[in-house]
Design a protein around this motif. Structure first.
Motif, PDB file in Angstrom:
ATOM      1  N   ALA A  33       0.824  -1.213   0.000  1.00  0.00           N
ATOM      2  CA  ALA A  33       0.000   0.000   0.000  1.00  0.00           C
ATOM      3  C   ALA A  33       0.856   1.260   0.000  1.00  0.00           C
ATOM      4  CB  ALA A  33      -0.923  -0.010   1.221  1.00  0.00           C
ATOM      5  N   GLN A  34       1.963   1.227   0.721  1.00  0.00           N
ATOM      6  CA  GLN A  34       2.807   2.414   0.873  1.00  0.00           C
ATOM      7  C   GLN A  34       3.623   2.729  -0.371  1.00  0.00           C
ATOM      8  OE1 GLN A  34       5.396   2.180   4.262  1.00  0.00           O
ATOM      9  NE2 GLN A  34       6.431   4.115   3.831  1.00  0.00           N
ATOM     10  N   TYR A  35       4.066   1.681  -1.087  1.00  0.00           N
ATOM     11  CA  TYR A  35       5.027   1.890  -2.174  1.00  0.00           C
ATOM     12  C   TYR A  35       4.461   1.611  -3.566  1.00  0.00           C
ATOM     13  CZ  TYR A  35       8.479   2.260   1.543  1.00  0.00           C
ATOM     14  OH  TYR A  35       9.181   2.654   2.664  1.00  0.00           O
ATOM     15  N   GLY A  36       3.193   1.914  -3.763  1.00  0.00           N
ATOM     16  CA  GLY A  36       2.669   1.938  -5.122  1.00  0.00           C
ATOM     17  C   GLY A  36       2.067   0.655  -5.636  1.00  0.00           C
ATOM     18  N   GLY A  37       1.604  -0.227  -4.762  1.00  0.00           N
ATOM     19  CA  GLY A  37       0.866  -1.406  -5.197  1.00  0.00           C
ATOM     20  C   GLY A  37       1.637  -2.258  -6.189  1.00  0.00           C
ATOM     21  N   GLY A  38       1.158  -2.253  -7.450  1.00  0.00           N
ATOM     22  CA  GLY A  38       1.776  -3.072  -8.485  1.00  0.00           C
ATOM     23  C   GLY A  38       3.225  -2.725  -8.746  1.00  0.00           C
ATOM     24  N   ALA A  39       3.610  -1.470  -8.524  1.00  0.00           N
ATOM     25  CA  ALA A  39       5.014  -1.070  -8.698  1.00  0.00           C
ATOM     26  C   ALA A  39       5.890  -1.808  -7.687  1.00  0.00           C
ATOM     27  CB  ALA A  39       5.158   0.438  -8.528  1.00  0.00           C
ATOM     28  N   PHE A  40       5.452  -1.814  -6.429  1.00  0.00           N
ATOM     29  CA  PHE A  40       6.186  -2.561  -5.400  1.00  0.00           C
ATOM     30  C   PHE A  40       6.182  -4.045  -5.723  1.00  0.00           C
ATOM     31  CE2 PHE A  40       6.179  -5.074  -1.483  1.00  0.00           C
ATOM     32  CZ  PHE A  40       7.349  -4.651  -0.879  1.00  0.00           C
ATOM     33  N   LEU A  41       5.049  -4.551  -6.195  1.00  0.00           N
ATOM     34  CA  LEU A  41       4.926  -5.976  -6.496  1.00  0.00           C
ATOM     35  C   LEU A  41       5.900  -6.401  -7.591  1.00  0.00           C
ATOM     36  CD1 LEU A  41       3.380  -8.550  -5.831  1.00  0.00           C
ATOM     37  CD2 LEU A  41       1.633  -7.843  -7.488  1.00  0.00           C
ATOM     38  N   MET A 203      -5.535  -1.439  -5.823  1.00  0.00           N
ATOM     39  CA  MET A 203      -4.467  -1.012  -4.916  1.00  0.00           C
ATOM     40  C   MET A 203      -3.267  -1.944  -4.979  1.00  0.00           C
ATOM     41  SD  MET A 203      -6.216   0.141  -1.306  1.00  0.00           S
ATOM     42  CE  MET A 203      -4.598   0.098  -0.514  1.00  0.00           C
ATOM     43  N   LEU A 204      -3.545  -3.240  -5.096  1.00  0.00           N
ATOM     44  CA  LEU A 204      -2.475  -4.228  -5.050  1.00  0.00           C
ATOM     45  C   LEU A 204      -1.782  -4.399  -6.388  1.00  0.00           C
ATOM     46  CD1 LEU A 204      -0.950  -6.384  -3.424  1.00  0.00           C
ATOM     47  CD2 LEU A 204      -2.758  -8.002  -4.012  1.00  0.00           C
ATOM     48  N   PHE A 205      -2.548  -4.412  -7.473  1.00  0.00           N
ATOM     49  CA  PHE A 205      -1.976  -4.809  -8.759  1.00  0.00           C
ATOM     50  C   PHE A 205      -1.678  -3.658  -9.721  1.00  0.00           C
ATOM     51  CE2 PHE A 205      -4.337  -8.693  -7.427  1.00  0.00           C
ATOM     52  CZ  PHE A 205      -3.236  -9.530  -7.299  1.00  0.00           C
ATOM     53  N   LEU A 206      -2.383  -2.527  -9.607  1.00  0.00           N
ATOM     54  CA  LEU A 206      -2.099  -1.412 -10.517  1.00  0.00           C
ATOM     55  C   LEU A 206      -0.851  -0.676 -10.049  1.00  0.00           C
ATOM     56  CD1 LEU A 206      -5.616   0.106 -11.305  1.00  0.00           C
ATOM     57  CD2 LEU A 206      -4.221  -1.435 -12.706  1.00  0.00           C
ATOM     58  N   PRO A 207       0.152  -0.531 -10.920  1.00  0.00           N
ATOM     59  CA  PRO A 207       1.416   0.097 -10.487  1.00  0.00           C
ATOM     60  C   PRO A 207       1.324   1.613 -10.432  1.00  0.00           C
ATOM     61  CG  PRO A 207       1.586  -0.644 -12.774  1.00  0.00           C
ATOM     62  CD  PRO A 207       0.243  -1.080 -12.283  1.00  0.00           C
ATOM     63  N   LEU A 264      -0.173 -12.303  -1.473  1.00  0.00           N
ATOM     64  CA  LEU A 264      -1.125 -11.572  -2.319  1.00  0.00           C
ATOM     65  C   LEU A 264      -2.556 -11.760  -1.829  1.00  0.00           C
ATOM     66  CD1 LEU A 264       0.359 -12.334  -5.865  1.00  0.00           C
ATOM     67  CD2 LEU A 264       0.651 -10.286  -4.472  1.00  0.00           C
ATOM     68  N   ALA A 265      -2.918 -12.996  -1.483  1.00  0.00           N
ATOM     69  CA  ALA A 265      -4.280 -13.259  -1.009  1.00  0.00           C
ATOM     70  C   ALA A 265      -4.550 -12.526   0.305  1.00  0.00           C
ATOM     71  CB  ALA A 265      -4.495 -14.770  -0.842  1.00  0.00           C
ATOM     72  N   VAL A 266      -3.582 -12.569   1.221  1.00  0.00           N
ATOM     73  CA  VAL A 266      -3.734 -11.859   2.495  1.00  0.00           C
ATOM     74  C   VAL A 266      -3.889 -10.361   2.253  1.00  0.00           C
ATOM     75  CG1 VAL A 266      -2.513 -11.174   4.596  1.00  0.00           C
ATOM     76  CG2 VAL A 266      -2.589 -13.576   3.932  1.00  0.00           C
ATOM     77  N   SER A 267      -3.114  -9.816   1.316  1.00  0.00           N
ATOM     78  CA  SER A 267      -3.200  -8.381   1.023  1.00  0.00           C
ATOM     79  C   SER A 267      -4.577  -8.010   0.486  1.00  0.00           C
ATOM     80  CB  SER A 267      -2.119  -7.983   0.018  1.00  0.00           C
ATOM     81  OG  SER A 267      -0.828  -8.183   0.554  1.00  0.00           O
ATOM     82  N   LEU A 268      -5.143  -8.849  -0.380  1.00  0.00           N
ATOM     83  CA  LEU A 268      -6.491  -8.585  -0.891  1.00  0.00           C
ATOM     84  C   LEU A 268      -7.511  -8.576   0.239  1.00  0.00           C
ATOM     85  CD1 LEU A 268      -6.580 -10.694  -4.193  1.00  0.00           C
ATOM     86  CD2 LEU A 268      -6.680  -8.205  -3.998  1.00  0.00           C
ATOM     87  N   VAL A 273     -11.106  -5.565   3.618  1.00  0.00           N
ATOM     88  CA  VAL A 273     -11.757  -5.458   4.925  1.00  0.00           C
ATOM     89  C   VAL A 273     -11.541  -4.068   5.530  1.00  0.00           C
ATOM     90  CG1 VAL A 273     -11.704  -6.325   7.297  1.00  0.00           C
ATOM     91  CG2 VAL A 273     -11.707  -7.927   5.379  1.00  0.00           C
ATOM     92  N   LEU A 274     -10.306  -3.568   5.476  1.00  0.00           N
ATOM     93  CA  LEU A 274     -10.037  -2.244   6.044  1.00  0.00           C
ATOM     94  C   LEU A 274     -10.817  -1.160   5.312  1.00  0.00           C
ATOM     95  CD1 LEU A 274      -6.185  -2.270   6.801  1.00  0.00           C
ATOM     96  CD2 LEU A 274      -8.066  -2.658   8.386  1.00  0.00           C
ATOM     97  N   SER A 275     -10.827  -1.252   3.982  1.00  0.00           N
ATOM     98  CA  SER A 275     -11.531  -0.238   3.195  1.00  0.00           C
ATOM     99  C   SER A 275     -13.043  -0.311   3.420  1.00  0.00           C
ATOM    100  CB  SER A 275     -11.203  -0.419   1.711  1.00  0.00           C
ATOM    101  OG  SER A 275     -11.834   0.566   0.927  1.00  0.00           O
TER     102      SER A 275
END
Length: 452
Positions: A33-41, A203-207, A264-268, A273-275
């Motif tokens: 979340a902090q470092y750009g989602g897909g970019a960090f991935l 949030m997770l996959f888009l860079p 990845l699954a935990v992040s989703l 849930v938080l959102s």
């Protein structure tokens, strides 16, 4: 050492369970979340290919070649190539690391067990953010309750390792890890029913490369190393039980894949849930013990699913703890000629006693100190974390890479790894010799800031 894994599938489940630790649950989502989602991935996956996978292959290779504890394996392999006996120190560093980690992991896993039961009984229903924080503070300040749960978890772990590979490690892999994966899929399915799931996926996959800083790259390198449990001797120990015909590169890739899928699954789940629950992102214990219970309470069937989430974390901690206990137990058996049960008992009692020191570090024995300009407030617990995560593990990882790349004979490692196509072996060899030591040195010198 005569026991072997009965099948490659059970090895992957056991080793994957050893790799899936707390970092995937309370650090990876926040980093993404902090470092750009897909970019960090993208950077993280590259780091897995450059650091994680080659070093994991090396540990499995060393373990299968030595067929012993990390200490004995390094001594035996160094002697075989007329190397220095001092290489056995690398194995000793690994055994010491996992022993220290086991001691404080058990305490934190005890927290999770207690919170799982509290969630199931509805203790968190209707609590405010302040109320959730007060619950956690009160619990951590109660050494007697922590002692009970710490003792329970350590007992679970030692009973498992005392039963050996077939009846202990494989039974855990067959049932506990299978249940873990089922719970993970159920929770991911639940997250998909929330209105926030599409947002979580983006949030997770888009860079977003604008948010990927140098600190994000360092965090990706660090997580690729720590997430797989490298440098600790646990993976080397599991490699010692591999059959001769086992394909180490393929099995290593499966383990990396299992660990990454979990992250990845935990992040989703966490993002959704938080959102959906309207709770801010956090990391570490505050994410697991405060933010997520609060967010789940705002959602339909939240009481059920927060219980499942915490139960999932208990299973992951159990699998990790068993992998940490195994090298210590085997070394004790070799060094003192003990039976499995006696060595498990000695390991368990020692780690339990050190865990009591951790519990008291949150209470009566707390003290503050400053390291590299950063104030630490939890006494011996902070000391043990610094010794393991910021010193022993990265230094051990560097030395393992140098040993596999420079000390062992290339013809031997080429034969054991059996990499295809043929160009993969030189790529692996020079990665071990130059790339991994250089990158881990960078990580080592930046760990105080990353762990601040």
């Amino acid at each position: 050492m005569h026991e072997r894994w009965s099948s490659p599938g059970l090895f992957v489940l056991a080793a994957g369970g050893a790799a899936i630790g707390f970092n995937n649950f309370w650090q990876f989502p926040q980093l993404a979340a902090q470092y750009g989602g897909g970019a960090f991935l993208i950077v993280y996956l590259l780091c897995l290919l450059i650091i994680g996978l080659p070093l994991l292959m090396a540990e499995y290779m060393l373990g299968r070649s030595g067929r012993a504890s990390p200490v004995t394996t390094f001594r035996f392999l160094a002697r075989r190539v007329h190397g220095s006996r001092l290489w056995s120190v690398v194995g000793a560093m690994g055994v010491l690391s996992v022993f220290l980690i086991l001691s404080y992991l058990s305490v934190i896993a005890g927290w999770v067990i207690a919170y799982t039961l509290r969630a199931a009984s509805g203790v968190f229903v209707g609590l405010t953010e302040d109320g959730m924080g007060a619950q956690f503070t009160q619990f951590v300040k109660d050494p007697e309750k922590q002692l009970f749960w710490h003792t329970l978890f350590m007992t679970m772990t030692m009973i498992t390792v005392s039963r050996g590979v077939r009846h202990g490690l494989e039974t855990l892999a067959r049932y506990v890890m299978s249940l873990l994966l089922v719970l993970l899929l159920v929770l991911t399915g639940y997250a998909a029913t929330t209105d926030a799931f599409a947002h979580a996926a983006s949030m997770l996959f888009l860079p977003d490369f604008a948010r990927l800083s140098g600190a994000g790259v360092l965090a990706a390198m660090s997580h690729a190393f720590f997430s797989l449990g490298l440098g600790a001797g646990a993976m080397l120990m599991y490699g010692a039980y591999l059959n001769v015909e086992a394909r180490i590169p393929r099995l290593s890739l499966y383990v990396v894949g299992m660990d990454t899928f979990t992250a990845l699954a935990v992040s989703l789940v966490v993002f959704s849930v938080l959102s959906a629950g309207g709770v801010e992102m956090s990391s570490g214990p505050s994410l697991v013990f405060q933010s997520l219970p609060l967010a789940f309470d705002h959602l339909p069937f939240g009481r059920v699913f927060v219980t499942l989430y915490l139960a999932l974390l208990v299973l992951a901690a159990w699998a990790s703890a068993v992998s940490f206990a195994e090298p210590v137990m085997v070394w004790l058996s070799e060094r003192f000629g003990m039976s499995l049960r006696n060595s498990a008992l000695l390991c368990g009692v020692g780690a339990w006693a050190l865990g009591v020191v951790t519990i008291l570090s949150f209470n009566n024995w707390a003290f503050s100190f400053k390291l590299f300009g950063i104030v630490k407030k939890m006494g011996f617990f902070d000391v043990m974390q610094i010794v393991t995560a910021q010193l022993l593990l990265p230094v051990s990882g560097i030395l393992i890479a140098l040993f596999a790349g420079w000390v062992l004979k290339p013809e031997t490692t080429r034969e054991v790894l059996h990499l295809r196509p043929s160009w993969l072996y030189p790529a692996w060899l020079w990665t071990m010799r130059l790339v991994i030591p250089a990158l881990l040195l960078i990580v080592l010198f930046n760990l105080p800031v990353l762990f601040a």
